[in-house]
Enzyme design. Sequence first.
Site, PDB file in Angstrom:
ATOM      1  N   SER A  12       0.808  -1.221   0.000  1.00  0.00           N
ATOM      2  CA  SER A  12       0.000   0.000   0.000  1.00  0.00           C
ATOM      3  C   SER A  12       0.838   1.265   0.000  1.00  0.00           C
ATOM      4  CB  SER A  12      -0.912   0.004   1.224  1.00  0.00           C
ATOM      5  OG  SER A  12      -0.144  -0.099   2.410  1.00  0.00           O
ATOM      6  N   ALA A  37       4.498   1.415  -0.396  1.00  0.00           N
ATOM      7  CA  ALA A  37       5.695   1.415  -1.231  1.00  0.00           C
ATOM      8  C   ALA A  37       5.783   0.150  -2.050  1.00  0.00           C
ATOM      9  CB  ALA A  37       6.928   1.546  -0.336  1.00  0.00           C
ATOM     10  N   GLN A  38       6.741   0.138  -2.984  1.00  0.00           N
ATOM     11  CA  GLN A  38       7.063  -1.083  -3.692  1.00  0.00           C
ATOM     12  C   GLN A  38       8.579  -1.237  -3.729  1.00  0.00           C
ATOM     13  OE1 GLN A  38       4.852  -0.113  -7.290  1.00  0.00           O
ATOM     14  NE2 GLN A  38       6.746  -0.128  -8.484  1.00  0.00           N
ATOM     15  N   VAL A  39       9.023  -2.481  -3.909  1.00  0.00           N
ATOM     16  CA  VAL A  39      10.444  -2.798  -3.785  1.00  0.00           C
ATOM     17  C   VAL A  39      10.987  -3.315  -5.109  1.00  0.00           C
ATOM     18  CG1 VAL A  39      12.157  -4.188  -2.556  1.00  0.00           C
ATOM     19  CG2 VAL A  39      10.121  -3.348  -1.348  1.00  0.00           C
ATOM     20  N   LYS A  45      13.388   0.253  -1.727  1.00  0.00           N
ATOM     21  CA  LYS A  45      11.984   0.455  -1.364  1.00  0.00           C
ATOM     22  C   LYS A  45      11.618   1.914  -1.630  1.00  0.00           C
ATOM     23  CE  LYS A  45       8.874  -0.184   2.618  1.00  0.00           C
ATOM     24  NZ  LYS A  45       8.824  -0.614   4.034  1.00  0.00           N
ATOM     25  N   ASP A  60       5.834  -6.145  13.216  1.00  0.00           N
ATOM     26  CA  ASP A  60       5.072  -6.526  12.022  1.00  0.00           C
ATOM     27  C   ASP A  60       5.639  -7.819  11.436  1.00  0.00           C
ATOM     28  OD1 ASP A  60       3.093  -6.247  10.118  1.00  0.00           O
ATOM     29  OD2 ASP A  60       4.244  -4.900   8.834  1.00  0.00           O
TER      30      ASP A  60
END
Length: 343
Positions: free
Chosen positions: A132, A134-136, A150, A285
Amino acid sequence: MTSPIVHTWRLLKWGRTLARHGALRGIERDPNAPLRLRRLLRLARLGARVPEVPRYADAFEALGPAAIKLGQTLATRPDIVGEAAASDLLRLQDAVPPVPFEAVCDVMRKSFGRPLDTLFAHIEEIPVGAASIAQVHRARTTDGRIVAVKVLRPGVEEDFARAIDTYEWAAAQIEPMGGEIARLQPRLVIETFKRWTARELNFTREAASASELAESMTSEPDFVVPAVDWARTTGRVLTIEWIDGIKLSNRAALVEAGYDLPVLAQVLVHAFLRQAIADGFFHADLHQGNLFALPGNRVAAIDFGIMGRIDRRARLWLAEILYGLITGNYRRVAEIHFEAQYV
């Protein structure tokens, strides 16, 4: 300040989207939900073609980044949303449609303030994970190291600000309805969500958390925290050591690769207890999408946006609770819950 009309309009749009995916059916049929709320939900689905099987993940995905993040949180609480909903929402943890690569590169260029080829020899266009916030992407630095980059999604900060503003307003409207809704304290839930989301949107803070955890876990060599590349990290871009392992969620692959699953579990539990009880600073998490098995039955963690701190008194309570559960002294466990005001 956003007007109640704007909040109401947003909620109607979101409610309509949720209704079309069947995601409101559970609340609508729950006798513990306030009658006024159930009536509003019936109004939201009026005329909509509701599927037989609710598509929770699709619904939250359609609402945008803030809703996706909320859905990820709910995926960890089957006790609240039910097993079926939690299972469906698990897809949101790392399988969200990615942002176009050029948009990601634009965020990186603006954040670094310099051409990307001065920092990276190559960046793979297809992301290895998209969530939701970020993207890596896998990349190779100019000095030849393989890293994970990231990148914050474009416009995500503004989207979260708008959505959470309306979440707060909605929580303030429904909590006075009483009953089960009031018991769940929606205003406090949204306030907590807002606070932790603000932390996750700052990658400099996440990098600092990763470095602190790595330093505190030197006594646990089988629990790996990837090193932060501070020269390639900003508030919107986080660059860390690449972890080449198998996700703990992929049990079949772990068995095929010959991992000792009980040993992996022991490493993970022991590492977490050291973090939570001995040090008071822990990764908050640790779902299966953030954990990887490495050769030698080691476990690596990623995604340090949500970290927790526990003071000494709470750590003693936690230790006593665990000891009471292990030894079967359930009366003492109950007493501690009252002493700590957890009840």
